[in-house]
Design a protein around this motif. Sequence first.
Motif, mmCIF file in Angstrom:
data_model
loop_
_atom_site.group_PDB
_atom_site.id
_atom_site.type_symbol
_atom_site.label_atom_id
_atom_site.label_comp_id
_atom_site.label_asym_id
_atom_site.label_seq_id
_atom_site.Cartn_x
_atom_site.Cartn_y
_atom_site.Cartn_z
ATOM 1 N N TYR A 1 0.820 -1.208 0.000
ATOM 2 C CA TYR A 1 0.000 0.000 0.000
ATOM 3 C C TYR A 1 0.859 1.266 0.000
ATOM 4 N N GLU A 2 1.838 1.340 0.892
ATOM 5 C CA GLU A 2 2.634 2.563 0.995
ATOM 6 C C GLU A 2 3.394 2.835 -0.301
ATOM 7 N N SER A 3 3.952 1.808 -0.902
ATOM 8 C CA SER A 3 4.721 2.009 -2.130
ATOM 9 C C SER A 3 3.839 2.407 -3.306
ATOM 10 N N ALA A 4 2.529 2.136 -3.214
ATOM 11 C CA ALA A 4 1.629 2.478 -4.321
ATOM 12 C C ALA A 4 1.613 3.972 -4.588
ATOM 13 N N PHE A 5 1.798 4.792 -3.561
ATOM 14 C CA PHE A 5 1.771 6.244 -3.762
ATOM 15 C C PHE A 5 3.031 6.730 -4.476
ATOM 16 N N GLU A 6 4.188 6.192 -4.097
ATOM 17 C CA GLU A 6 5.398 6.534 -4.838
ATOM 18 C C GLU A 6 5.286 6.064 -6.283
ATOM 19 N N ASN A 7 4.755 4.851 -6.473
ATOM 20 C CA ASN A 7 4.587 4.333 -7.833
ATOM 21 C C ASN A 7 3.640 5.214 -8.644
ATOM 22 N N ALA A 8 2.559 5.676 -7.995
ATOM 23 C CA ALA A 8 1.600 6.529 -8.706
ATOM 24 C C ALA A 8 2.231 7.866 -9.069
ATOM 25 N N ALA A 9 2.984 8.457 -8.148
ATOM 26 C CA ALA A 9 3.649 9.732 -8.444
ATOM 27 C C ALA A 9 4.696 9.559 -9.533
ATOM 28 N N THR A 10 5.395 8.433 -9.522
ATOM 29 C CA THR A 10 6.343 8.133 -10.596
ATOM 30 C C THR A 10 5.614 8.000 -11.926
ATOM 31 N N HIS A 11 4.406 7.428 -11.885
ATOM 32 C CA HIS A 11 3.581 7.320 -13.096
ATOM 33 C C HIS A 11 3.141 8.703 -13.567
ATOM 34 N N VAL A 12 2.846 9.610 -12.633
ATOM 35 C CA VAL A 12 2.530 10.988 -13.006
ATOM 36 C C VAL A 12 3.681 11.590 -13.804
ATOM 37 N N VAL A 13 4.907 11.385 -13.330
ATOM 38 C CA VAL A 13 6.083 11.909 -14.032
ATOM 39 C C VAL A 13 6.184 11.294 -15.422
ATOM 40 N N ALA A 14 5.950 9.985 -15.524
ATOM 41 C CA ALA A 14 6.016 9.322 -16.829
ATOM 42 C C ALA A 14 4.962 9.868 -17.782
ATOM 43 N N LEU A 15 3.767 10.156 -17.268
ATOM 44 C CA LEU A 15 2.733 10.779 -18.105
ATOM 45 C C LEU A 15 3.163 12.163 -18.563
ATOM 46 N N LEU A 16 3.763 12.938 -17.664
ATOM 47 C CA LEU A 16 4.236 14.276 -18.019
ATOM 48 C C LEU A 16 5.359 14.218 -19.047
ATOM 49 N N ASP A 17 6.188 13.183 -18.953
ATOM 50 C CA ASP A 17 7.267 12.990 -19.928
ATOM 51 C C ASP A 17 6.758 12.460 -21.267
ATOM 52 N N GLY A 18 5.490 12.044 -21.312
ATOM 53 C CA GLY A 18 4.940 11.449 -22.531
ATOM 54 C C GLY A 18 5.432 10.048 -22.783
ATOM 55 N N GLU A 19 5.810 9.339 -21.705
ATOM 56 C CA GLU A 19 6.405 8.017 -21.844
ATOM 57 C C GLU A 19 5.521 6.899 -21.304
ATOM 58 N N ALA A 20 4.248 7.181 -21.018
ATOM 59 C CA ALA A 20 3.371 6.169 -20.437
ATOM 60 C C ALA A 20 1.944 6.372 -20.933
ATOM 61 N N THR A 21 1.163 5.300 -20.819
ATOM 62 C CA THR A 21 -0.278 5.359 -21.042
ATOM 63 C C THR A 21 -0.961 5.358 -19.687
ATOM 64 N N ASN A 22 -1.939 6.202 -19.519
ATOM 65 C CA ASN A 22 -2.632 6.350 -18.246
ATOM 66 C C ASN A 22 -3.094 4.991 -17.711
ATOM 67 N N ARG A 23 -2.613 4.645 -16.527
ATOM 68 C CA ARG A 23 -2.874 3.342 -15.937
ATOM 69 C C ARG A 23 -4.214 3.291 -15.206
ATOM 70 N N SER A 24 -4.764 4.441 -14.847
ATOM 71 C CA SER A 24 -6.038 4.472 -14.117
ATOM 72 C C SER A 24 -6.868 5.668 -14.569
#
Length: 365
Positions: free
Chosen positions: A301-324
Motif C-alpha cells: 500500500y505505501e509504495s503504491a503512492f510513490e509508484n503513482a507519483a512516478t507514473h505521473v512523471v512518466a505521463l508528463l514525460d509522454g512516456e506512459a499510457t494512463n494506468r487508471s
Amino acid sequence: MTYRAGIIGTGGIAGMGILGMHDEDAIGQEKIRASHAGGYDAAPGIELVAVADIDEENLRRFGEAWEIPPERRYEGHEAMLAEEDLDAVSVCTPSFLHRDHVVDAARSAAAPDVVWCEKPIASGVSDAEEMIEACDDADAELLVNHSFRFTDKLQRLHALIQEDDLLGEVHSVSSQFRMELLRNSTHLLDMLVYLLNARADQVSGYISRENEAVDSLEADRDVDDAAGGGYVLLDDGTFATIDCTIPRDDSSMTLSFVGSEGKLYMNNDDGEWRYWSLEDGEHVEEPLPGIEGAWTWDDDYESAFENAATHVVALLDGEATNRSPGLEALRSLEIIVGFYISHYTGGDVSIPLDRPLRDVTITSW
C-alpha cells in the motif's frame, strides 16, 4: 527538469494520515508517507510546491509538516490555481467535491497536464463524466488513485488474465470487503473491472444503511455512503456477487474467480493468492507465474503512492499510457450508484444508466 505539483485538500490522504490505517498519535501531526505528498516526496522528477484548503489550521499543519512556505499555502483552491504554474494537481478532498475541484483545475490558469484525483472519482456519474470531458478538452490526463493499479503484482496478474488467458473465459466471481461502498469498496470493484477489463451490464443491489465512518472518523451521519452489495452481470458474461456489509475488524478483501481454464482465490488482507489450473476436469494448484506472495496493505500500500507519483512523471514525460483513467474509474462508480438505485426502486438497473439516473448523487466523506 523538475515538475511542479500542487494539492487541493490537506487532510488524511493528502499527507496527514487516516484513522484506521495509520498510527493515531501521528495523524494530523506529521508526515504520512502513504499519501499524495509522500508520493511526490519519494518520486524523482517532481516536487510539491503548493497546497490549498479552506481550513486555515489544517493548511498550517500540513504546510509545516511538508515544508511548504507560507506564501504557497492558499486558502481556497481558486487562489492556488490562479497564482501557480503547475504540471500536476492532486485532488484530495471529499468525493462530493471532486467534480468542482477537478473541473476547476483542468480549466484553470495553472494548466496542469495531469490531475491526480482520489478515489472514488466522484459522487455521481454525471459529475464523473463532466470531469472526464473537462480534462479531455484541456488535453490533461485524469488519473484516479485506485491504489492497486500502481503495484507490480496486480499489473502482473492483469497481464496473466488478459494476455496469457490464465483463467480462460471467466464465468463467476464472488467478492467481499468492508463497509461503505464509496469510501472503501470502490477499491474492490475497481479490481474486479480492471482484472476482467469489463463493464457492468446489469446490477441489483442492497444498501444496509450501516457505516463505521461515523465512529471511526467522527463523521457526519447525514451522508448516504453505507454498507451494501448485490450482484453484477458484466458485459463479458461474468456473474459477480459483491458483499460489502462486513465490519472492518471482521473483513478481508477477497475475490474468487472461476473460469474455463482455472480458478483464482485472492485475499489481500491476509496476503494469500492461490491459483488452480483446470486439467482434464480436475483443478491442480500451481504457482502464479512471476508473482511471489500477494498484494498486502503492509507490503504494497505505501509504495503504491510513490509508484503513482512516478507514473505521473512518466505521463508528463509522454512516456506512459494512463494506468487508471477516468473512464475506467467510472466503471466502479456506475456499479455503486446502480446498487443504490436498485435498492430504493426495488428493481434491476441497466448500465450505462439512463440520463436522469446519471444525476443521482451518493454523498460520502
